[in-house]
Design a protein around this motif. Structure first.
Motif, PDB file in Angstrom:
ATOM      1  N   ILE A   7       0.837  -1.206   0.000  1.00 26.36           N
ATOM      2  CA  ILE A   7       0.000   0.000   0.000  1.00 26.36           C
ATOM      3  C   ILE A   7       0.869   1.251   0.000  1.00 26.36           C
ATOM      4  CG2 ILE A   7      -1.627   1.330   1.412  1.00 26.36           C
ATOM      5  CD1 ILE A   7      -2.846  -1.450   2.201  1.00 26.36           C
ATOM      6  N   VAL A   8       1.889   1.261   0.846  1.00 33.99           N
ATOM      7  CA  VAL A   8       2.803   2.415   0.877  1.00 33.99           C
ATOM      8  C   VAL A   8       3.521   2.552  -0.463  1.00 33.99           C
ATOM      9  CG1 VAL A   8       4.876   3.372   1.960  1.00 33.99           C
ATOM     10  CG2 VAL A   8       3.061   2.385   3.377  1.00 33.99           C
ATOM     11  N   ALA A   9       3.935   1.434  -1.049  1.00 38.12           N
ATOM     12  CA  ALA A   9       4.607   1.472  -2.355  1.00 38.12           C
ATOM     13  C   ALA A   9       3.680   2.044  -3.421  1.00 38.12           C
ATOM     14  CB  ALA A   9       5.084   0.077  -2.749  1.00 38.12           C
ATOM     15  N   GLY A  10       2.402   1.690  -3.368  1.00 36.45           N
ATOM     16  CA  GLY A  10       1.425   2.252  -4.302  1.00 36.45           C
ATOM     17  C   GLY A  10       1.257   3.746  -4.105  1.00 36.45           C
ATOM     18  N   MET A  11       1.269   4.179  -2.849  1.00 37.98           N
ATOM     19  CA  MET A  11       1.185   5.611  -2.562  1.00 37.98           C
ATOM     20  C   MET A  11       2.420   6.336  -3.108  1.00 37.98           C
ATOM     21  SD  MET A  11      -0.364   5.197   1.255  1.00 37.98           S
ATOM     22  CE  MET A  11      -0.531   6.917   1.650  1.00 37.98           C
ATOM     23  N   LEU A  12       3.573   5.696  -2.967  1.00 40.13           N
ATOM     24  CA  LEU A  12       4.798   6.290  -3.501  1.00 40.13           C
ATOM     25  C   LEU A  12       4.783   6.348  -5.024  1.00 40.13           C
ATOM     26  CD1 LEU A  12       7.433   4.790  -1.062  1.00 40.13           C
ATOM     27  CD2 LEU A  12       6.853   7.212  -1.337  1.00 40.13           C
ATOM     28  N   GLU A  13       4.046   5.439  -5.654  1.00 38.94           N
ATOM     29  CA  GLU A  13       3.913   5.512  -7.110  1.00 38.94           C
ATOM     30  C   GLU A  13       3.238   6.820  -7.501  1.00 38.94           C
ATOM     31  OE1 GLU A  13       2.043   3.365 -11.023  1.00 38.94           O
ATOM     32  OE2 GLU A  13       1.382   2.682  -9.062  1.00 38.94           O
ATOM     33  N   ALA A  14       2.221   7.220  -6.745  1.00 40.50           N
ATOM     34  CA  ALA A  14       1.553   8.495  -7.012  1.00 40.50           C
ATOM     35  C   ALA A  14       2.513   9.660  -6.799  1.00 40.50           C
ATOM     36  CB  ALA A  14       0.322   8.645  -6.132  1.00 40.50           C
ATOM     37  N   VAL A  15       3.380   9.542  -5.805  1.00 43.35           N
ATOM     38  CA  VAL A  15       4.362  10.605  -5.545  1.00 43.35           C
ATOM     39  C   VAL A  15       5.310  10.727  -6.734  1.00 43.35           C
ATOM     40  CG1 VAL A  15       6.305  11.321  -4.083  1.00 43.35           C
ATOM     41  CG2 VAL A  15       4.217  10.404  -3.031  1.00 43.35           C
ATOM     42  N   TRP A  16       5.877   9.593  -7.175  1.00 45.68           N
ATOM     43  CA  TRP A  16       6.848   9.710  -8.261  1.00 45.68           C
ATOM     44  C   TRP A  16       6.195  10.111  -9.579  1.00 45.68           C
ATOM     45  CZ3 TRP A  16       6.470   6.743 -12.559  1.00 45.68           C
ATOM     46  CH2 TRP A  16       6.090   5.411 -12.482  1.00 45.68           C
ATOM     47  N   ALA A  17       4.975   9.652  -9.816  1.00 48.48           N
ATOM     48  CA  ALA A  17       4.296  10.049 -11.060  1.00 48.48           C
ATOM     49  C   ALA A  17       4.005  11.546 -11.060  1.00 48.48           C
ATOM     50  CB  ALA A  17       3.015   9.249 -11.229  1.00 48.48           C
ATOM     51  N   SER A  18       3.544  12.059  -9.933  1.00 47.20           N
ATOM     52  CA  SER A  18       3.266  13.494  -9.830  1.00 47.20           C
ATOM     53  C   SER A  18       4.558  14.309  -9.929  1.00 47.20           C
ATOM     54  CB  SER A  18       2.550  13.802  -8.513  1.00 47.20           C
ATOM     55  OG  SER A  18       1.301  13.128  -8.473  1.00 47.20           O
ATOM     56  N   ALA A  19       5.614  13.832  -9.291  1.00 46.96           N
ATOM     57  CA  ALA A  19       6.898  14.530  -9.354  1.00 46.96           C
ATOM     58  C   ALA A  19       7.454  14.511 -10.779  1.00 46.96           C
ATOM     59  CB  ALA A  19       7.898  13.905  -8.385  1.00 46.96           C
ATOM     60  N   LEU A  20       7.268  13.403 -11.471  1.00 51.21           N
ATOM     61  CA  LEU A  20       7.731  13.324 -12.858  1.00 51.21           C
ATOM     62  C   LEU A  20       7.006  14.358 -13.708  1.00 51.21           C
ATOM     63  CD1 LEU A  20       9.407  11.961 -15.060  1.00 51.21           C
ATOM     64  CD2 LEU A  20       7.579  10.262 -15.285  1.00 51.21           C
ATOM     65  N   GLY A  21       5.705  14.482 -13.506  1.00 47.52           N
ATOM     66  CA  GLY A  21       4.950  15.491 -14.246  1.00 47.52           C
ATOM     67  C   GLY A  21       5.411  16.908 -13.935  1.00 47.52           C
ATOM     68  N   ALA A  22       5.788  17.137 -12.679  1.00 48.39           N
ATOM     69  CA  ALA A  22       6.229  18.473 -12.260  1.00 48.39           C
ATOM     70  C   ALA A  22       7.680  18.761 -12.624  1.00 48.39           C
ATOM     71  CB  ALA A  22       6.040  18.621 -10.751  1.00 48.39           C
ATOM     72  N   SER A  23       8.405  17.749 -13.079  1.00 52.28           N
ATOM     73  CA  SER A  23       9.843  17.919 -13.331  1.00 52.28           C
ATOM     74  C   SER A  23      10.162  18.627 -14.645  1.00 52.28           C
ATOM     75  CB  SER A  23      10.545  16.558 -13.311  1.00 52.28           C
ATOM     76  OG  SER A  23      10.252  15.836 -14.509  1.00 52.28           O
ATOM     77  N   LEU A  37      13.848   9.352  -5.932  1.00 53.44           N
ATOM     78  CA  LEU A  37      13.774   8.754  -4.596  1.00 53.44           C
ATOM     79  C   LEU A  37      12.481   7.973  -4.397  1.00 53.44           C
ATOM     80  CD1 LEU A  37      15.241  11.666  -2.427  1.00 53.44           C
ATOM     81  CD2 LEU A  37      16.383   9.540  -3.128  1.00 53.44           C
ATOM     82  N   ALA A  38      11.362   8.565  -4.809  1.00 56.99           N
ATOM     83  CA  ALA A  38      10.077   7.886  -4.651  1.00 56.99           C
ATOM     84  C   ALA A  38       9.990   6.664  -5.559  1.00 56.99           C
ATOM     85  CB  ALA A  38       8.933   8.855  -4.932  1.00 56.99           C
ATOM     86  N   LEU A  39      10.553   6.762  -6.762  1.00 55.42           N
ATOM     87  CA  LEU A  39      10.541   5.625  -7.686  1.00 55.42           C
ATOM     88  C   LEU A  39      11.309   4.443  -7.102  1.00 55.42           C
ATOM     89  CD1 LEU A  39       9.919   4.433 -10.523  1.00 55.42           C
ATOM     90  CD2 LEU A  39      12.081   5.423 -11.264  1.00 55.42           C
ATOM     91  N   VAL A  40      12.490   4.708  -6.613  1.00 57.14           N
ATOM     92  CA  VAL A  40      13.310   3.632  -6.035  1.00 57.14           C
ATOM     93  C   VAL A  40      12.608   3.020  -4.833  1.00 57.14           C
ATOM     94  CG1 VAL A  40      15.483   3.130  -4.849  1.00 57.14           C
ATOM     95  CG2 VAL A  40      15.494   4.504  -6.936  1.00 57.14           C
ATOM     96  N   ALA A  41      12.102   3.849  -3.929  1.00 54.70           N
ATOM     97  CA  ALA A  41      11.417   3.336  -2.736  1.00 54.70           C
ATOM     98  C   ALA A  41      10.171   2.552  -3.124  1.00 54.70           C
ATOM     99  CB  ALA A  41      11.059   4.487  -1.799  1.00 54.70           C
TER     100      ALA A  41
END
Length: 104
Positions: A7-23, A37-41
């Protein structure tokens, strides 16, 4: 334990996807670092969960959590609109994720 990590890994997927869009194509350093960092975690968490949760189920749950949360983040930021049809489809996706965890 594996389900909680998944579940936490799935939440981190949203973090890295959003960060990728903002990058801005990995041109902005802050979002790019957060993306990496979020992708690796997230991948480490998914890999750990797959040691006890069947691969197909783990992947589907991980993607489902990440997809729903990524859309919700975009809606909260005003980047996307959440109409009735999208809300219903996201609810079906959440129900599918819950169902997969219940029968696994």
């Amino acid at each position: 334990m594996a389900w909680a990590v998944l579940i936490v890994a799935g939440m981190l997927e949203a973090v890295w996807a959003s960060a990728l869009g903002a990058s801005n194509g990995l041109r902005r350093i802050g979002p790019t670092v957060l993306f990496v960092l979020a992708l690796v975690a997230s991948m480490i968490g998914l890999a750990y969960a797959m040691t006890t949760v069947p691969t197909g189920t783990a992947y589907a749950v991980w993607v489902g959590i990440g997809a729903v949360l990524t859309v919700l983040v975009a809606v909260v930021r005003g980047e996307e609109r959440l109409g009735a049809a999208r809300a219903i489809l996201l609810a079906v996706l959440v129900g599918s994720v819950v169902g997969l965890t219940a029968v696994a």
